[in-house]
Design a protein around this motif. Sequence first.
Motif, PDB file in Angstrom:
ATOM      1  N   SER A   1       0.830  -1.223   0.000  1.00 47.52           N
ATOM      2  CA  SER A   1       0.000   0.000   0.000  1.00 47.52           C
ATOM      3  C   SER A   1       0.855   1.260   0.000  1.00 47.52           C
ATOM      4  O   SER A   1       2.019   1.253   0.428  1.00 47.52           O
ATOM      5  CB  SER A   1      -0.942   0.022   1.210  1.00 47.52           C
ATOM      6  N   GLY A   2       0.214   2.342  -0.443  1.00 44.17           N
ATOM      7  CA  GLY A   2       0.883   3.642  -0.442  1.00 44.17           C
ATOM      8  C   GLY A   2       1.085   4.158   0.972  1.00 44.17           C
ATOM      9  O   GLY A   2       2.075   4.830   1.261  1.00 44.17           O
ATOM     10  N   THR A   3       0.135   3.842   1.829  1.00 44.08           N
ATOM     11  CA  THR A   3       0.265   4.253   3.231  1.00 44.08           C
ATOM     12  C   THR A   3       1.551   3.659   3.812  1.00 44.08           C
ATOM     13  O   THR A   3       2.327   4.349   4.487  1.00 44.08           O
ATOM     14  CB  THR A   3      -0.970   3.766   4.028  1.00 44.08           C
TER      15      THR A   3
ATOM     16  N   ASN B   1       4.646   5.475   2.290  1.00 42.29           N
ATOM     17  CA  ASN B   1       4.867   6.791   2.919  1.00 42.29           C
ATOM     18  C   ASN B   1       5.455   6.634   4.319  1.00 42.29           C
ATOM     19  O   ASN B   1       6.441   7.287   4.676  1.00 42.29           O
ATOM     20  CB  ASN B   1       3.529   7.551   3.049  1.00 42.29           C
TER      21      ASN B   1
ATOM     22  N   HIS C   1      -2.140  13.463   2.562  1.00 38.19           N
ATOM     23  CA  HIS C   1      -2.635  12.140   2.959  1.00 38.19           C
ATOM     24  C   HIS C   1      -1.872  11.662   4.190  1.00 38.19           C
ATOM     25  O   HIS C   1      -2.458  11.109   5.116  1.00 38.19           O
ATOM     26  CB  HIS C   1      -2.430  11.165   1.788  1.00 38.19           C
TER      27      HIS C   1
ATOM     28  N   GLU D   1      -3.833   8.867   7.241  1.00 36.52           N
ATOM     29  CA  GLU D   1      -3.108   7.618   7.497  1.00 36.52           C
ATOM     30  C   GLU D   1      -3.254   7.188   8.955  1.00 36.52           C
ATOM     31  O   GLU D   1      -2.374   6.530   9.524  1.00 36.52           O
ATOM     32  CB  GLU D   1      -1.654   7.739   7.002  1.00 36.52           C
TER      33      GLU D   1
ATOM     34  N   GLU E   1       3.400  16.070  -0.677  1.00 32.26           N
ATOM     35  CA  GLU E   1       2.488  15.365  -1.598  1.00 32.26           C
ATOM     36  C   GLU E   1       2.311  16.214  -2.848  1.00 32.26           C
ATOM     37  O   GLU E   1       2.068  17.410  -2.756  1.00 32.26           O
ATOM     38  CB  GLU E   1       1.138  15.162  -0.902  1.00 32.26           C
TER      39      GLU E   1
ATOM     40  N   ARG F   1      -4.348  15.501  -3.416  1.00 29.63           N
ATOM     41  CA  ARG F   1      -5.713  14.976  -3.589  1.00 29.63           C
ATOM     42  C   ARG F   1      -6.756  15.884  -2.947  1.00 29.63           C
ATOM     43  O   ARG F   1      -7.808  16.142  -3.525  1.00 29.63           O
ATOM     44  CB  ARG F   1      -5.803  13.585  -2.954  1.00 29.63           C
TER      45      ARG F   1
ATOM     46  N   ASP G   1       5.249  12.024  -1.696  1.00 27.29           N
ATOM     47  CA  ASP G   1       4.058  11.205  -1.905  1.00 27.29           C
ATOM     48  C   ASP G   1       3.551  11.581  -3.291  1.00 27.29           C
ATOM     49  O   ASP G   1       2.835  12.564  -3.472  1.00 27.29           O
ATOM     50  CB  ASP G   1       3.004  11.495  -0.828  1.00 27.29           C
TER      51      ASP G   1
ATOM     52  N   ALA H   1       1.601   9.725  -5.250  1.00 28.06           N
ATOM     53  CA  ALA H   1       0.588   8.708  -5.598  1.00 28.06           C
ATOM     54  C   ALA H   1       0.109   8.920  -7.036  1.00 28.06           C
ATOM     55  O   ALA H   1       0.010   7.981  -7.813  1.00 28.06           O
ATOM     56  CB  ALA H   1      -0.586   8.781  -4.627  1.00 28.06           C
ATOM     57  N   ARG H   2      -0.143  10.189  -7.383  1.00 26.73           N
ATOM     58  CA  ARG H   2      -0.639  10.522  -8.729  1.00 26.73           C
ATOM     59  C   ARG H   2       0.405  11.342  -9.497  1.00 26.73           C
ATOM     60  O   ARG H   2       0.047  12.267 -10.247  1.00 26.73           O
ATOM     61  CB  ARG H   2      -1.948  11.312  -8.616  1.00 26.73           C
TER      62      ARG H   2
ATOM     63  N   TYR I   1       7.220   7.837  -3.787  1.00 21.46           N
ATOM     64  CA  TYR I   1       6.221   6.757  -3.860  1.00 21.46           C
ATOM     65  C   TYR I   1       5.227   7.075  -4.972  1.00 21.46           C
ATOM     66  O   TYR I   1       4.795   8.222  -5.131  1.00 21.46           O
ATOM     67  CB  TYR I   1       5.517   6.603  -2.501  1.00 21.46           C
TER      68      TYR I   1
ATOM     69  N   TYR J   1      -2.464   1.611  -8.273  1.00 20.19           N
ATOM     70  CA  TYR J   1      -3.885   1.445  -8.615  1.00 20.19           C
ATOM     71  C   TYR J   1      -4.563   2.746  -9.021  1.00 20.19           C
ATOM     72  O   TYR J   1      -5.698   2.744  -9.474  1.00 20.19           O
ATOM     73  CB  TYR J   1      -4.667   0.756  -7.494  1.00 20.19           C
ATOM     74  N   LYS J   2      -3.860   3.860  -8.882  1.00 18.18           N
ATOM     75  CA  LYS J   2      -4.414   5.104  -9.392  1.00 18.18           C
ATOM     76  C   LYS J   2      -3.786   5.305 -10.778  1.00 18.18           C
ATOM     77  O   LYS J   2      -2.585   5.523 -10.877  1.00 18.18           O
ATOM     78  CB  LYS J   2      -4.061   6.265  -8.469  1.00 18.18           C
TER      79      LYS J   2
END
Length: 393
Positions: A102-104, A107, A128, A133, A183, A187, A216, A218-219, A242, A246-247
């Motif tokens: 997981s991303g959590t 991070n 995030h 978290e 980040e 988001r 972070d 993620a995207r 990171y 899945y995104k």
Amino acid sequence: MKAFNRRNFIKGAGLTLLPAALPTIPALSHITSPEMPPNESIVKFYGDGEMYDGLSYLEQLQAANNKQPLKVDRYGAGGAIEELEKKFETITGKEKAIFMPSGTMANQFAIAMLSGENTKVYVQDTSHVYRDEADAAQSVFNKRLIPLAKNQTYFTAEELKRAIENLDNEEVFKSGIGCVSIENPVRRTDGRMIPIGEIKKISEYCRSKNLKLHLDGARLHMASAWSGISIREYSSYFDTVYISLYKYLGASGGAILCGQKSVIEKMPHMIKIHGGSMFGNWLNGAMASYKLDTIEETLKEAIRRSKEIFNTLNQIQGLKITALDNGTNIYELQVPINMNVQKFGDHLAKEYMIRISRPNAGGIARITVNETLLYREPKYIIDAFKDALNKAK
Ligand SMILES: Cc1ncc(COP(=O)(O)O)c(C=O)c1O
């Protein structure tokens, strides 16, 4: 004009037909031959790209397997996972990449490892890490997160510098600054980005103070596609990076963490002792690896077509689609105020298989550009909006 839903057709054909019925979908077939029915027919102006459900996930994996036979990993070693890690090492320019469940986790482990014994960690208030978290940094890793830039997308290098310089005036007991975590895109502020100039300044300041910096991302592919700045350049300003699997990368879960060998090599032990070491991870790894090969091209085309669609739709009176300041793939849609928004959305969904978030009382909604935009030609989407607007008058 009802759109053809191949997915329901396959479902209707029965699961027992699955192996034989699974069609081959060459990568980017939806770009190169638009007549071909897409693997998922719904254009979704929301969400983090295509989230494949059961059957379409298998279709994608079969397509990946046709391109290159899928190989299993064992506890994250070998096969599709190793291949994915190698690709991310190249893309980010970092020495080493590692898959995580997981991303959590990515991070939290990155922050913990970069901080060592020091406890203070600077983060965005909207991040995030800070808000979403479950206080893992505080409760599991003995780190104290210090939020900056309340409700804002980012803090500036100057704000970070001031906060750090003020620390001695504000607190008596020293426990050391561990690292800084950022980040990008954010988001909670509708995918807004941190200007690259500010990232450079933050990075320079952190390096001058020997402070480690985590991203972070993620995207991160969204930031890269909309800013034109490569993932490699973004990564170069950070010690660890990171990126979600899945995104926008189609997997059903997972994360990748990249950084210096000496940091990443500590991660397998961390993953194991926190119960994250899974026997097989290849289904997620193979999907992300397959999608990663074409994500840049796919997003470039989605941006090109979205410009064409939005420019045309913006000529309609009462309708306006605008980019957000420092925005990525999330836009503001304003529809005519007295329109029946429910009818508008329902018509788009039922007749054209186009889904948007319901506009609020002021006729405003957020719309997201992602790969599902490519399932239909721009003209189809433009005509659908025009027809729905007429029906909802
Ligand atoms: C910006 C950001 N970072 C990290 C995460 C955590 O990812 P995961 O769900 O894999 O733990 C998310 C998930 O929504 C996110 O949006």
